[in-house]
Design a protein around this motif. Sequence first.
Motif, mmCIF file in Angstrom:
data_model
loop_
_atom_site.group_PDB
_atom_site.id
_atom_site.type_symbol
_atom_site.label_atom_id
_atom_site.label_comp_id
_atom_site.label_asym_id
_atom_site.label_seq_id
_atom_site.Cartn_x
_atom_site.Cartn_y
_atom_site.Cartn_z
ATOM 1 N N LEU A 112 15.925 -38.141 4.496
ATOM 2 C CA LEU A 112 16.493 -36.809 4.742
ATOM 3 C C LEU A 112 17.982 -36.862 5.092
ATOM 4 C CD1 LEU A 112 13.560 -35.131 6.676
ATOM 5 C CD2 LEU A 112 14.086 -35.009 4.235
ATOM 6 N N GLN A 163 23.851 -31.071 9.357
ATOM 7 C CA GLN A 163 23.830 -29.723 8.819
ATOM 8 C C GLN A 163 22.648 -29.572 7.878
ATOM 9 O OE1 GLN A 163 27.652 -29.788 6.718
ATOM 10 N NE2 GLN A 163 26.563 -29.443 4.811
ATOM 11 N N GLU A 164 22.255 -28.327 7.642
ATOM 12 C CA GLU A 164 21.204 -28.042 6.681
ATOM 13 C C GLU A 164 21.807 -27.972 5.288
ATOM 14 O OE1 GLU A 164 18.921 -24.574 7.488
ATOM 15 O OE2 GLU A 164 18.159 -25.346 9.378
ATOM 16 N N GLU A 169 15.956 -26.669 3.273
ATOM 17 C CA GLU A 169 15.768 -26.213 4.647
ATOM 18 C C GLU A 169 14.375 -26.498 5.189
ATOM 19 O OE1 GLU A 169 16.819 -24.306 2.137
ATOM 20 O OE2 GLU A 169 18.697 -23.352 2.662
ATOM 21 N N TYR A 170 13.383 -26.581 4.324
ATOM 22 C CA TYR A 170 11.991 -26.652 4.793
ATOM 23 C C TYR A 170 11.395 -28.036 4.624
ATOM 24 C CZ TYR A 170 12.836 -21.692 4.568
ATOM 25 O OH TYR A 170 13.385 -20.461 4.749
#
Length: 171
Positions: A112, A163-164, A169-170
């Motif tokens: 991620l 940061q996203e 986002e999910y």
Amino acid sequence: PVPERDYDLDESSLALYLMADFDGDMGNTPYRANIGLRYIDTDLTVDSFIRTSATNLLPVTDKNSYSNWLPSANIVFYATDDFLIRFAASETMQQAGIAELAPSIFVNLTNLTATGGNAYLEPTTASQADISFEYYFKGEGLATFAAFYKDVSNFIAPETVLQEMPGFEYL
């Protein structure tokens, strides 16, 4: 294909260089020297995409231009046949690599994280000077003492930002 990783990078540079060599005597001490001046003008254009949502890509063009004057001077004094004193001073630069300039984004779903470049990076520059004292043993070796100074600007180093990422986002 991953559009966020696609980019078209166009870099053009114009470089000019002048140099002059000298030799002579300063008092009773012979010397050799040169001075130089290099000019580099760089223009960079990068076309890429930015993801604004999970389904939307926005084409982006980044442009960067910079010019650098890079003087240099070197002199060696022949204090005796076996003892030399050298002095040099210069301005230098190193341009960023393509991976550092490309504003494309690579998202690693395993850990991620995302990585990307920056088309607006300036080159790393340095002002430097050095002096050395050299004693040459007849056919057997060398004893030397040297000192230097270096002032480096615009280091290019990775930066971590939390940061996203749009579209992720999910996760």
